[in-house]
Design a protein around this motif. Structure first.
Motif, short mmCIF file in Angstrom:
data_model
loop_
_atom_site.label_atom_id
_atom_site.label_comp_id
_atom_site.label_asym_id
_atom_site.label_seq_id
_atom_site.Cartn_x
_atom_site.Cartn_y
_atom_site.Cartn_z
N ARG A 41 -10.76 -7.35 8.48
CA ARG A 41 -10.76 -6.33 9.52
C ARG A 41 -9.95 -5.10 9.09
O ARG A 41 -10.09 -4.02 9.63
CB ARG A 41 -10.21 -6.89 10.84
N PHE A 42 -9.09 -5.26 8.09
CA PHE A 42 -8.39 -4.09 7.54
C PHE A 42 -9.11 -3.53 6.33
O PHE A 42 -9.21 -2.32 6.17
CB PHE A 42 -6.94 -4.44 7.18
N GLY A 43 -9.59 -4.39 5.43
CA GLY A 43 -10.24 -3.87 4.23
C GLY A 43 -10.65 -4.98 3.29
O GLY A 43 -10.48 -6.17 3.58
N PRO A 44 -11.21 -4.60 2.13
CA PRO A 44 -11.78 -5.58 1.19
C PRO A 44 -10.74 -6.35 0.38
O PRO A 44 -9.60 -5.91 0.23
CB PRO A 44 -12.63 -4.72 0.26
N ARG A 45 -11.15 -7.47 -0.14
CA ARG A 45 -10.29 -8.31 -0.99
C ARG A 45 -9.76 -7.53 -2.20
O ARG A 45 -8.60 -7.63 -2.57
CB ARG A 45 -11.08 -9.54 -1.45
N VAL A 87 4.99 2.77 -2.73
CA VAL A 87 3.79 2.21 -3.36
C VAL A 87 3.13 1.15 -2.48
O VAL A 87 1.91 1.19 -2.25
CB VAL A 87 4.11 1.67 -4.78
N HIS A 88 3.92 0.20 -1.96
CA HIS A 88 3.33 -0.85 -1.13
C HIS A 88 2.76 -0.29 0.17
O HIS A 88 1.76 -0.78 0.67
CB HIS A 88 4.33 -1.98 -0.87
N GLU A 89 3.40 0.78 0.69
CA GLU A 89 2.88 1.42 1.92
C GLU A 89 1.52 2.07 1.64
O GLU A 89 0.59 1.97 2.44
CB GLU A 89 3.89 2.46 2.42
N VAL A 90 1.43 2.72 0.49
CA VAL A 90 0.19 3.42 0.14
C VAL A 90 -0.93 2.41 -0.17
O VAL A 90 -2.09 2.63 0.19
CB VAL A 90 0.43 4.38 -1.05
N ILE A 91 -0.59 1.30 -0.80
CA ILE A 91 -1.59 0.26 -1.08
C ILE A 91 -2.21 -0.24 0.23
O ILE A 91 -3.43 -0.34 0.38
CB ILE A 91 -0.96 -0.91 -1.88
N VAL A 92 -1.34 -0.52 1.19
CA VAL A 92 -1.82 -1.02 2.48
C VAL A 92 -2.64 0.05 3.21
O VAL A 92 -3.67 -0.24 3.83
CB VAL A 92 -0.63 -1.52 3.34
N ALA A 93 -2.21 1.32 3.08
CA ALA A 93 -2.97 2.42 3.70
C ALA A 93 -4.35 2.55 3.07
O ALA A 93 -5.36 2.64 3.77
CB ALA A 93 -2.20 3.73 3.56
N LYS A 94 -4.41 2.54 1.74
CA LYS A 94 -5.71 2.69 1.05
C LYS A 94 -6.63 1.52 1.39
O LYS A 94 -7.83 1.69 1.59
CB LYS A 94 -5.48 2.79 -0.47
N HIS A 95 -6.05 0.35 1.46
CA HIS A 95 -6.82 -0.86 1.80
C HIS A 95 -7.53 -0.68 3.14
O HIS A 95 -8.70 -1.06 3.28
CB HIS A 95 -5.87 -2.07 1.83
N GLY A 138 3.57 -4.79 -9.02
CA GLY A 138 2.27 -5.46 -9.04
C GLY A 138 1.98 -6.11 -10.40
O GLY A 138 1.29 -7.13 -10.48
N PHE A 139 2.51 -5.51 -11.47
CA PHE A 139 2.32 -6.10 -12.81
C PHE A 139 2.88 -7.53 -12.82
O PHE A 139 2.42 -8.38 -13.55
CB PHE A 139 3.06 -5.29 -13.88
N ALA A 140 3.91 -7.74 -12.01
CA ALA A 140 4.54 -9.06 -11.95
C ALA A 140 3.97 -9.90 -10.80
O ALA A 140 4.52 -10.94 -10.45
CB ALA A 140 6.05 -8.90 -11.80
N GLY A 141 2.89 -9.43 -10.20
CA GLY A 141 2.23 -10.23 -9.16
C GLY A 141 2.70 -9.97 -7.75
O GLY A 141 2.28 -10.64 -6.82
N CYS A 142 3.58 -8.99 -7.60
CA CYS A 142 4.14 -8.69 -6.29
C CYS A 142 3.30 -7.60 -5.64
O CYS A 142 3.30 -6.46 -6.10
CB CYS A 142 5.55 -8.13 -6.52
N ASN A 143 2.55 -7.95 -4.61
CA ASN A 143 1.65 -6.98 -3.99
C ASN A 143 1.60 -7.26 -2.48
O ASN A 143 1.53 -8.43 -2.09
CB ASN A 143 0.25 -7.11 -4.62
N PRO A 144 1.63 -6.20 -1.65
CA PRO A 144 1.62 -6.43 -0.20
C PRO A 144 0.32 -7.08 0.28
O PRO A 144 0.28 -7.62 1.39
CB PRO A 144 1.76 -5.02 0.39
N LEU A 145 -0.74 -7.02 -0.54
CA LEU A 145 -2.03 -7.60 -0.12
C LEU A 145 -2.20 -9.03 -0.62
O LEU A 145 -3.26 -9.64 -0.42
CB LEU A 145 -3.19 -6.74 -0.65
N ARG A 146 -1.16 -9.57 -1.28
CA ARG A 146 -1.23 -10.95 -1.76
C ARG A 146 -1.38 -11.89 -0.57
O ARG A 146 -0.79 -11.68 0.48
CB ARG A 146 0.04 -11.28 -2.54
#
Ligand code: NOS
Length: 287
Positions: free
Chosen positions: A156-160, A224-232, A142-150
């Protein structure tokens, strides 16, 4: 836009509806099996296995130690779904594709996600075979801009701009220490910070030294990307690393990380981890 939004809400719903047509219950828990930990699915009763190639819109897993199917069924009377085989960035999938099954499981109705991984142990107190509950992560990609929520946000899933605080459910972590003892993890489990790198190269010695200084305890190429999407999307997570190799931080060392050793280390802990995960599920069922 550079992102192609391959997984619209409608497409993910289509996938979930297909899976719902195969089962007669609502899974309450989703489990993602780490490298060499696919047998976590073995204790599932009344199994319904659905190979990934059969599932509309699903990616395919390509890594040794990761077979590819969803397993539906029950553990300790709890209906659940288990991913036997996950998707990694190094296989060539964008992060949102790696994490898309989490949204599918959310649409299926799960209320808890259990995530497991095989990882290198950076913390000098960790030995091969140790288990570390993940209390937080460093999203290095994510530090390099790589994020599953990009890309465009799907409200309907979660906030920006989702907060990541408390992503790793504190109540389950507190309980897991006791459950671990009961499962035969006599020394108990560590609690620490996980970081995911893109792979497929293992970390260099300089990188491992850097990660240690950053306060990272285990390192891998998933989760990490799985957990980001889950928390979202508001899904609580219980996650742990199995230390399958010690991350080398010393130029004198002749030790090299090898995937076969990762798989072997995971295999030798499978039975204990199966019990551990079962204990967690039993606790969730009762509380
Ligand atoms: N894995 C690791 N990833 C990074 N560094 C490690 O030391 C390490 N040990 C295990 C590779 O063997 C597979 O296992 C995990 C990675 O997620 C990768 O999928």
């Amino acid at each position: 836009l550079e992102t192609n939004n391959e997984y619209s809400y409608e497409k993910l719903t289509q996938t979930a509806e297909y899976l719902k047509s195969l089962i007669s219950f609502t899974p309450q828990i989703g489990i993602i099996c780490g490298s060499g930990l696919g047998s976590l699915a073995d204790s599932i009763q009344q199994k319904i296995e659905v190979p990934y190639p059969q599932i509309p819109n699903f990616p395919q897993s390509t890594v040794k130690g990761h077979s590819g199917c969803l397993v539906f069924g029950y553990i300790a009377t709890v209906p659940l779904v288990c991913m036997k085989g996950r998707f990694h960035y190094y296989e060539g999938y964008p992060l949102e594709k790696c994490a898309m099954p989490v949204r599918v499981m959310k649409l299926l109705g799960i209320e808890l996600l259990i995530v497991t991984n095989a990882a290198g142990g950076l913390n000098p107190n960790y030995k091969v075979g140790d288990v570390m509950l993940i209390k937080d992560h460093v999203n290095l990609m994510g530090f390099a801009g790589c994020n599953p929520l990009r890309g465009p946000n799907e409200e309907r899933f979660g906030p920006r701009f989702p907060s990541m605080n408390g992503a790793y459910d504190p109540r389950l972590r507190a309980e897991a220490q006791k459950i671990a003892q009961g499962a035969g993890l006599a020394k108990g489990v560590h609690e620490g910070v996980y970081a995911c790198l893109g792979g497929p190269c293992y970390e260099t010695i300089a990188e491992n030294r850097l990660l240690r200084q950053l306060g990272v305890d285990t390192v891998g190429m998933s989760t990490v990307h799985e957990v980001i999407v889950a928390k979202h999307c508001g899904l609580p997570v219980f996650a742990f690393s199995l230390v399958t190799n010690e991350s080398v931080c010393d130029y004198e060392s002749k030790v090299e990380p090898k995937h076969d050793e990762v798989i072997d280390a995971a295999k030798s802990m499978e039975a204990v981890l199966q019990k551990f995960v079962q204990g967690i599920i039993e606790f969730v069922a009762k509380n």
